[in-house]
Every structure is written in C-alpha cells, then in structure tokens.
Design an enzyme around this catalytic site. Structure first.
Site: not given
Lengths: 328, 328, 328, 328, 328
Positions: D272, D224, D193, D64, D191, D302, D226
């Site tokens: 991840s 999922k 944030r 994505d 995630y 990535r 980090k």
C-alpha cells in the site's frame, strides 16, 4: 398412587431370558411421566442393572478424577486404574448400576464392553491446572457422542454459587433438551462452589438442599450431591430451618431433607462419598445414613478405584449389601 | 371498536359440552390482531379456564420460588408443597386460570394433570447462591420444551435497570418470536432491578410503568409487574408526572397508570402479590385496588402455597371473588 | 444520467386505480441498482405513499419514545398517544410516508391498519433505566417479524462513537443482508454517542456527516441523522473542512454537506427533529433548511405525537407543504 | 517448475474475442493448486484485467477511506469522489486490475458497472469515532453479499499485534472457507497494530514480514501489507536478521524479504502507498522498489482518488508503466 | 490381549502392490475400538507411512513455526524453508510418518504432493506479536478444510493452565466430534502454559502427565507433549509422587510415567524436541529416552527444517533408526 396394585405382571411371569420391571421401578418411572419411552427405558436400564437391579437403589462408579485432579493423584495408589478398562471391569464385577466417565475413558472401552454395563458420558469437566474463584467446567462431550458410544445417560456438573453458574445452567438446558429428544436420561452433579459461598457453606444443609432442588428444576432425572453437614450458610434460610424445626441433626435427617427438597422424593437423588476415607466403616456408615434418610444410593469414585480390585470389590459389595437389605 | 355488536353467538347458543368465548374475551383477543390463530387460541385458553373463565380477569399460580429462594424458604412452612403435584392440584382446585413454573416442576406433573389447567413454562430462572449487583436470569427452558409439555404460554423474566438487561431483551426477542411461530402465548415478568436503580426505585411508579411498557413493546401478550409505590425514581420522569398531574396517590391510581402505560389497556397486565403478607386483608385490599384500577388480575405465589391447602384455597377463592364481582 | 428521457409512460397513462412511479421516484430507484425487485418495490412504497407520494420527499412518523424514555415522559402530555392506534391514525391522516415503531406498537395495529400505511419495524431499542457511557441498543425485532407484520422496511439504530459500535455494525450487517434477501428496505438511524465523543461532538458537522457515510457504507437504503451544528469534533477533520473551505455556516449548508457525504446525494437522507420545540416556527425553519440543503425529508416524533391530534396534523401538514412546494 | 514449457497454446492461438492466460499467469495459478476452478478463475480475473493484464502484476484501487477516516477527510479535496461512481470510473479508465470497497460503495455501482472491472468486497471496516488501543474491525460484509454483487474476491483486514487479533483470525477463517467453497478469491490486508507493538514497530521489517506470513498461513490468495522500514521491533527477531545477515537496507531489499516471507514468493503480495504524498516522484520510487524487490504491485487509494481524475489517471498510468516495463 | 495370535495374515501374504497392517499396528488400532472405520483407516495411514511404517512408532514433521514465531526466526537459517514445498519434500524424503502445518502451508503443496505423505492440518495457531499471560490460539482451520486438502488428521493445541483453557477444550470438543464423524484422526498438542503455572512448572512431570491425560480424555487419538523435567509443580500432586514412589529420576522414567498417564499406554503419545539444540547427540539421546520409556515417537520441527536438507535428512534418519531398532 399405589402402582403396585396395577396390573403389573407377577414375577413368575418373567419370560425366558427377559426381564420385567419390578413394582418399585415401575413406581419410580411413574415420576417421569413427561418423558418419552426412550428416556424412560434408559432410566429403567440404570435401575435394572447390577446387584441392585429392581430395588430402586443405585451404586454408580464415576471416574472423572484423572481429569479433575490429575492422573498421579488419581491412580498412582492403584496403578491398574491407569488403564481405562480397569474401571469397566470394576463396575461390571462389583454389580454397579452404571459407570460414568469423560469422553476419552468411555471411548477406550465402550466397544470392548458394549452391553455389559450402562454408561453415563460425563459431558463437562474441570481441571486444577488453572485456579479460579468461580469455577466453570468445560463442555467436553455432547449428546451426539453419548449416542455414538451407546450411553444410557448424559452427565453434567453445575456449580451453584459460582459467578459462572448462569452459563452452566444454560449449557445443561440445551444438552438436557437434546438428550430427552434422543431418549437419553440426564444426570446432574450439583456441587455448590464459588465466590457466592464460604468453604463451609459448600456442604451446608441449606446449600446442598438448594443445589439439589435447582438440579431437579433444570430437568435432571437423576441428581447427585455431596453429603451435607449441619452448617447453615444463608441467613434468610436459617429462619426457615429454625421456625419450621426442620430436623438436620443426624446425617440421615439431612439426607431426608435433601430428598424432600428434590420434589418430595420424586426424583432419584444419590450422594457422593467425597475424598478417600481411611476407614471403610466410615463409608459404610454414610451408606447406612443415605439408606435411612431415603436416599437412592451412592456414587463411589476415589474410595473404590484407588484401591486394588479385590479390596474395591469388597467395599462396593458391602455398600450394595446395605442398599439391598442384605446387610444392615 | 365495539366487538359486542358483532355477530357473536348468544350465550344460549353454547353447544353441548362446548364453550363459546364471551364478548369480553372476544374484545381482549381483538387486541392481538397480529397473532396467528394458535396464539390467539392459547390466550383464550388462559382467559377461559377456571373460576374467572370468560370475565377477562386472571388469577395465576406461579411457583418458581424453590429455584429463586431455595426449597426450605419456599416450602418448609407447608411441607406438602415440596411435592410438585401439590401446586397443580392447588391451581386446579382453586379455579386459577393457569399454573406457571420452571421446567422441572412442570415435567413432574404435566402428564398426570394433562388437560386440567393451562400451563406456563417459566423459561428463565435465577437463584441466590451467588449475589450480583446486576441480575441476569439463566435460560432454563425453551419453546420446544413448552410445546413438549403442552403449555399454553412461555414465561420470561426481564430485569430492566440491570447492566444485563440488553441480553435478556435479546433472549426474549428470540424466544417470543419462536413462541409466536408455534402458536404459544408470551408472558413477561418485568421486574426492575440492578445498578441503574435505587432499592426504592425498583417499585417506583415511574419505573414500574416504564417496565410494563418495555414488556409490551417486546411483544408480550401478558405482562406482570409488581404493585408500584408513589415513589418517583427518575428526575426526567418527575416533570412528566407533575406537569401533567398524573394521579398516583392511591394504589388504584397507580394500577390505572400502569395499565394505561401498557398500550392504553390493550395488553393484559397482572400484578404480583410480593412477599408473604401477615394478614389476608392486606392481600385482598391489593386485589381490590388492582380491580378498581383496571388491572387484569393477580399472580399469587408465596401467599398461597406457603399455607396449607384449605387456607390457600380460601384465600385464592376470596381473591377470585373480588375479580368476579362475587365480593367487594 | 437523465432517467426522465427514458421511455417512461406519461402521467396520463396511469391506469384506473393504479399508480405509476414518477420520474423522480424512478431516478431515486436507479440509485439502488444492486437491489432485487422486492426491495426496490418497498423503497417505492415508502416514496409513493401519503401527501408527498412521487415527490421523492418523505415525512416519517417514528414512535419509539415510550421504549427509549418511558411512557409518561412520552405520552402524558397527550394521553391519547398511550393507545398504539393513535399513531397509526396520525400517520395515515397526516399523509406521512411511513410509520416506524418497535415490535409491540406495530403488533398492536398492523392487522387493523393493514394496507393503510407502510410500516418500518424498529428492530433495536434502548431504555434509560440503566445508564451507560457507551450505549448499545438491544435487538428487539427481526426480519422475520417485519415480514410477519407486513412491513416495508426494517429500521436499526447504530451509535458510532460507542465502544459497542462494532457489535451494532455487525448486527445491522446480518439484519440488512437478511432484509435484502427478503425484499425489505433498510433504514438506519445513525446517532453518534459514546465515550469516543464529547456531548457537543454528537451533533458536530464532521461527526454527523461521518455517521451518515458509515450508515450508507453499511448498506442502508434510507438513513436518518440529527441536524448538525457547526461544531467540528475531530482535529484531523478540521483541516479537511478548513483547507477545502467546506461551507457549514448555515443549517442548509450543513444539510447539503451531509447529503453529499451520503454518496453524493445518491442515498435517501432524512433528518430528525430532536427534542420537543416550543415554537412551531423553529421546526418549520428546520424543514426549510433540510429542503434547501437537498435533504429528503424529516422524521418527526415527539414534536408531533406529544400534542393533540388536530395540532399534530396541522404541524405535519405544514411540514409536508414545505417539502411538496405548496408552502415556502 | 517451468510452466512455460508446458503445452500451453501460443499467443497466436488466441481465439477471436477470447483471452488465453499468459505463461506468467499460468505459473501464478499453479501456486494455488489446492483451490477449486472457480477460485482459480477469479484469481485469473484479477490478473487478466486492465493495463497489466497477463503480466502477473497488479494495481488495485481501494476506497474504504470514507469509512475509515470520514467523508470530508477522504473526499473534500476532490469532491467528485463523494460519488461512488467516480471510483468505478477511475479504476476502469486507469486500467486497474480491480476495485475494492465496502458494501455500500459497491452496491452503489455494481449493477451500473457490471462486467467492467473485477470487484473486491472489503468485508470488514473500522472507523475513528471511537478510539481504542487494540483495534478490531467490524464485519460489514459477507460472502453472500460478495456473490450477490458479482465480486471476484472478498477482502478482509487483520490487525496482528492487537489484543483482538484472535477474533479477527477466526473471522477470516470462517469467511475464507466460505469464499473458497463458493469460488471466490481471498484478499487479506495485514496491518500490524495494537498494544503488542510500538508505533514504529507497526512498519518494522520483522513485523511486516511476520504479518505477511500470517496472512498467507490464514489462506489468503492475495495479501497486502504496508511498505516496511528498516526498524526491527522484536528482540528475538533481531538475532535472526543479524545472524543470517538478511539484507534490509534498501526498500527493494525489504520488499524482497517480505515476498520471501510470503511462501518464498508463491503468494501474490502487494503493497500500500500509505498516506497522501506531496510529490508523485516519491510514489513512483516506491513502485520501482516494489518492482525491483519482486513485489506484485500496488494498492493505491488516497494518492489517487484525492486528486482530480486527469491527475489521478496520470499517476496511476505512470505507476502501471513501471510495473508493465513501459517505464523505469 | 494378544492380538498377534489372531488370524492376521502372514507377511508373505501381502498382495502385489498392497499393504497389510502389521500385528503391532493391528494392536494399536484395537485401542480405538469406538471409532468408525474411516478414522481407524486414517490412524493406520499415519502408522503405515514412511520408514517406520508398521512399527507402531512415528516421527512427524511439524512446521507451524512461521506462524508461531515469525518467518525470519523460523527460516532465515535455512532459506530454502521459506518455500512451503521444502517441508513436503523433507518429510517425504526423510521417511516421516506425517507432515503437520497450518492451512496456508498445506494449501501450498497439498495438490502437488497429493498421496505422497499423510497430512495433519494444524487447526489453531498463535503468534507472538501480542503478548498475553494466558495464551489462546486462534482457530485457523476446520474439519471441512482438512477434508478438502485430503488430510488424515486434524491437529489442535490446548494450553492447560491458561485462563482460556475452557474455551480451547470446548473448541476441540466440537472439532474432534466433527473430525470423528468424518473419519479423520485427532492429534492434540497439549502444552501447559498460563497464569496457573510457573515457568518451570510448564514442563514439570506432574503437569506434563496431567496435560497428556487431559488430551486423552478430550478424545485425542494421538497426543503430543513436551519432554518433562523432574520438577513437581503442584503440592497436592507431590504427595502422590512421593507416597507411591513413582520413578521420575531419568528421562526414560518420566516418559514412561507420561505414557502410563495416557490410558496406560493405550493412546499414541509422542514428544516434541523443543528449541533448536546445538548438538545432535542431545536430540538423539532424547529419542533414545522416548524409546526406552515406551513413547511412540517424536515430532521434530525446528531441529530439522532449520538446517539444510542433507543435514536435516541425516538427523531425521538417525532418529528414525533409533525408533526402528536399526540403531541404538
């Protein structure tokens, strides 16, 4: 224009155990020509119940005070009133036309008192644990719930003058549409409040008349406002009052103006008693002014249930007597 | 392109008790080729009713003033107008094409006057008890309610220039889609207001023409704007007016430009009379300018119902005479 | 990978009055393997209409300028363009692939020109009567309306970089899902604007490529962006451009990069001409760069309909000739 | 508690061309006892595909990045990756368990690669063209779209710590309910944030463990997060870590704590890889820590698709080898 | 009024393997006369399960702490509690009436423990990764999910005093209506918090009694509040307490007042234990006060699951003994 001359059955024709609507009720129902028979029948239920049945006048018992102000402020002076059954009994015994309350209070008696008094589900409510300049009531009931509980009508509060008024108008639009589809009547409490108004302005004659008119335009069958003062809030309105010499000096004058502002008297307009009064005579004088001004009755909450039942019954019956013509 | 040469029946072919649409109405209906027969029939109902039936011109009586400004400011100068039946009667007797009002006012007469005049349900409304810089009308009606009350059309106000315009555009998108599915016509009041505009700009020629175009793009069959002044509000627009020498000096010029901006005259554009005028001649001169500029008619509220019925009828008939060609 | 070697019928096999898709169109359709036959057929309708039919190139006429900038700014320089039929005729006569417009403009011709040119309903729109830093278009159309009007596709604008982008992405998600269910194609205008970007950044190469990629990820079949400049807006992106030596010096280079950013050329990307140009040669040079960079065509609004029809036709035909290979 | 002793068929009983779930997969499926067979089958599809089939470990390819960071930043270092088919091929050839991407990327290959790899529709996305303190992803996909494209699961990102977290939690509630009704699995990217957290806090061990727990409570089948650092963000949490001496010194320790925080290991938790690493050894060490801490695998974006395919395959296979036990 | 004299079967009439409701449970069910048999049966399930079955008292185990405060703060002191099965087992073994938890925790055991204990789906939740003055819980469950998981009731938190209270009241209105249609019971956690209140005010007697009353009016069958202090928050309320000499000196007094404020004891009111206490005696004293004040029981979270199972069982059984009359 004169429904009394229609071929309505004579009183003597009332069938055993039955009930024929009076000419006055028939006249009032004629104002609601756009409604389906289910809704007309529920308006008739409100008008045909209790001591004022058939007179076209109403005295309604509303008990949303617990939600609006908290239980101790509402019921501590008459602890029997903590019990939701107290209010059903009071309304039935006093001969009120209807009893209006939030979901919980109705759920707590609707089965036990089924068929004893028409019910109005107060479908939105507000509390004072959070202060705001522009009040908004929460939607706490629905047409489905009103039907489930056997109600005759759904009740809804709008606060014209609040920055949140648009939202409330749109909520009542949707609820009233659903209510009418399902044969319920619609009762709107129209209480001006919010940043658009001064405190005094909330009961100013121009504002109360305007609030009544808005409720009627929103499709209310029955609308309820506070008794207005002679204060005029809006400068643009002042000219209309002065240039046209609208009489607003006495309370009866002002009631008459509010009734006129409600489709020239072709909508049922009732008035609230407001905060608890020290002297009954004050309350009775208000009822006389409502009667003299052509109002359709009273909605009496705190002044009734905040006293013990015998005293509450006495007051309600005195008010009813004023409307029925049994007393002056 | 020339519907008059089509095999339309001659006037002499009108059947007993029947009504054939005129060539002009047939031409106007041809502009709405994408609509279903139900909607076309309702546009035809608007065009075929009253003293201007068949001419392609319209005079409509709108009475949302009570909601928008309050009852005393609206009706005290002519107290008969507090009664919702007054407006039905006025519209019928004056030979108007249609009567437009909010839900409550229509409910209060739709059954009694059924079949006597096409009705337009004004489906959103605004009051002045709360002031705001960026106005937003509340949705107070629906397509279902319009169908229930036998209306020919649904009416809706947008305020281009308001920070709330997006919301109103999306509301009319949904309402117009539902209206067209159900065979109703759509009338849009397009009144520029809000923080995007100066006071003078609200009636500036560039702004009014733009507002008319937006209403047409939103799918309105009939659109209503205020009469524009020669003021130009937006600098980017000024160049277009000056470089292309668009004539805007006279009121008729400006009407012509607004009509051109509404799909080159292929949408019905009518104009509002605005605040109550002191002299009738002013109002009649406006009607002459609308006629001369190719406008389709007037929507006359305060200037009619704020006087007694004989005077109101006289004015409306004078205006109608201008549009019908019976007077200059 | 080489659809031309498939058992596609030879050109000579075209049946009388029929039309077979060319190998190039067949290849393009292969990129949309997840879509149902209805949507594929509508993508094919766009590719198979007009002077560029079968080439895989498109020139589309969009006319939402009246809504976006106002009628005088849009049409006064060519008053014939006030009439919605002008644009249908121009698109048909010029041999465009499709005509895109808001609801009102399509309603005003969809029946009269039915079957003459594929239509795209521009389903959201924006006006300039209210200024805002973070633009948001109002949803003014729907999949139902597109189907009612016989459109081949629905068009939608997103403004990446606006604080309101999330809302627009969610709107196109819902509309695109409904469009695909109903066999329509989806065209997304992706125009970076808003407080997240500098003015120069709106057409910066990194931003335009990003905007194209977002539109493709949102499920657009056809996407339209502005021609990019060599400006790079985001520092994090600059490194990617410099470290990987992405060629962006010429307009053709930048078009190529945008096409690559749109699923490596497996989505149809067209480019807008922007504000009205003084010299046609500028416009034609842009078309040459789009062609040389592998773009799929142009969407030409103001530069066509703001001149008289013969001149507009001349320009559109010159552009078409560049894409068809008839001219360099 | 010991599913291996159940009457599961022996490996030798695998029918020709068939596939029996292993004891480990059977055990994992037992954690999802509340789900219907359709959802269980899709969880099994994720666990039974690719090089790690049957091991209970997963390596998933997510792409994505183009939406989240822009196409050039994502794909310029390996231009083959602009083509959406590259990622399908990479995931298939590397033996990944699944491929996750936004709507557009899946639409561009779902038909061509149908049946070759389980797909996860990433149903919300975020871009960086508009900066905000409290991120909110736009909903860009739906359960209907996931079903249309043949996906095994729907993926959704939440940002605990954002002022918009409530909205995202309510969105995933609705989407997860619909997914489970339709037999899909639910994968949640959690995630931390937003304005509730410091930058360092986003990956603090207390915050990551909390975020994993929230995702599990929201009903995710696979979650999922980090890889966490040893930083502790919330003072109230610090006491819990210190008083109970929770081991968080090594990465494996922290993985173990996150797995424990996810229903004591009874939910599939994957990690991840984060930003592109310079040295493969770093990535492999992370995989070893995930394995040693009891994590269920990696989601590698990535670090895989931003290199050419042979190198990407090499890395992914090395990671897979760590999870399969073929390498240390 | 005295249901015990009704023709209820004697205890000796209990059929083999069956269960007859006791006179006390029959009395409690009589308060819910407006509910359908499905809902009544689920209220009975709550009252008829565990060590207190038939007594009309309840001890409920709630475990939403992981979502509300994070996993380490909730479970690190008793790591067995990370496993969702721990709580099912604890509730079953302690003889609790019900177990309440968010979606994920229920999904992780509902099948394995099906039929072993009534479940309450906690349908909204709040985390502390983002701080706010006016809390709002996210809706993380639904009536459909509660039915899917075999729950007896749906649980919902409101924060009276929060600027977001209106939104939560409207959410519970919709959820409670759906729950009652589907035969579920409704449990409301009513926790005053937000900018309308001081910190001390959150547990002030006037505020807690008010919060209980609001929950009852919203239609809760079971309502849960915190144990109140003698603090009075609102000046308008103070008069009611002083003028009417409402006893609030002891905890039992205050419990009695809260129960009275909940429809005069005709709604099931339970009390939460609050933060983890150092000494069990404190907790037991609270239970004694609840019992003596006429409360219906306790909801004991952190004080139970934050210790190992033998100790948790011991405490829960001691509390149960107080309610059952087995201990003082």
């Amino acid at each position: 224009m004169n429904p009394e001359t229609a071929v309505a059955p004579k009183a003597s024709a009332t069938p055993p155990g039955g009930q024929r609507v009076t000419a006055r009720v028939r006249e009032i129902l004629s104002w609601y020509g756009s409604d389906n028979p289910g809704t007309k029948a529920n308006i008739a239920r409100l008008l045909n119940h209790g001591a004022l049945a058939g007179t076209g006048k109403l005295v309604i018992l509303p008990v949303d005070q617990g939600f609006e102000h908290g239980p101790a402020r509402s019921f501590a002076s008459n602890p029997a009133a903590y019990d939701p059954r107290f209010h059903f009994e009071l309304a039935v015994e006093a001969g009120c036309n209807a009893y209006a309350a939030p979901l919980g209070f109705l759920e707590a008696g609707a089965a036990e008192f089924a068929g004893e008094i028409p019910l109005i589900l107060k479908a939105n409510n507000h509390d004072v644990l959070h202060d705001e300049k522009d009040p908004l009531s929460a939607v706490t009931g629905s047409v489905h719930e009103a039907l489930r509980l056997g109600c005759a009508a759904i009740g809804f509060t709008i606060y014209p003058g609040s920055a949140n008024a648009t939202r409330m108008y749109e909520q009542i639009q949707a609820i009233a549409e659903a209510a009418k589809k399902n044969g319920l009547a619609v009762v709107v409490w129209s209480y001006p409040r919010g940043s658009g108004l001064s405190k005094e302005g909330e009961t100013g004659i121009d504002v109360v008349a305007y609030a009544a008119h808005i409720a009627a335009q929103l499709g209310a069958h029955v609308l309820k406002v506070k008794l207005p003062t002679a204060h005029i809030e809006q400068e643009e309105a002042r000219k209309a009052y002065e240039n046209n010499a609208i009489p607003i000096a006495t309370l009866a004058d002002r009631v008459r103006h509010v009734v006129q502002s409600s489709f020239d008297g072709r909508r049922i307009v009732i008035f609230s008693g407001g905060a608890k009064k020290d002297k009954d005579e004050e309350i009775l004088n208000e009822a006389r002014a409502i009667r003299d001004g052509g109002g359709f009755g009273s909605i009496i909450g705190r002044n009734s249930f905040q006293r013990n039942k015998p005293e509450a019954l006495k007051l309600l019956r005195n008010i009813i007597a004023i409307y029925s013509g049994a007393a002056r």
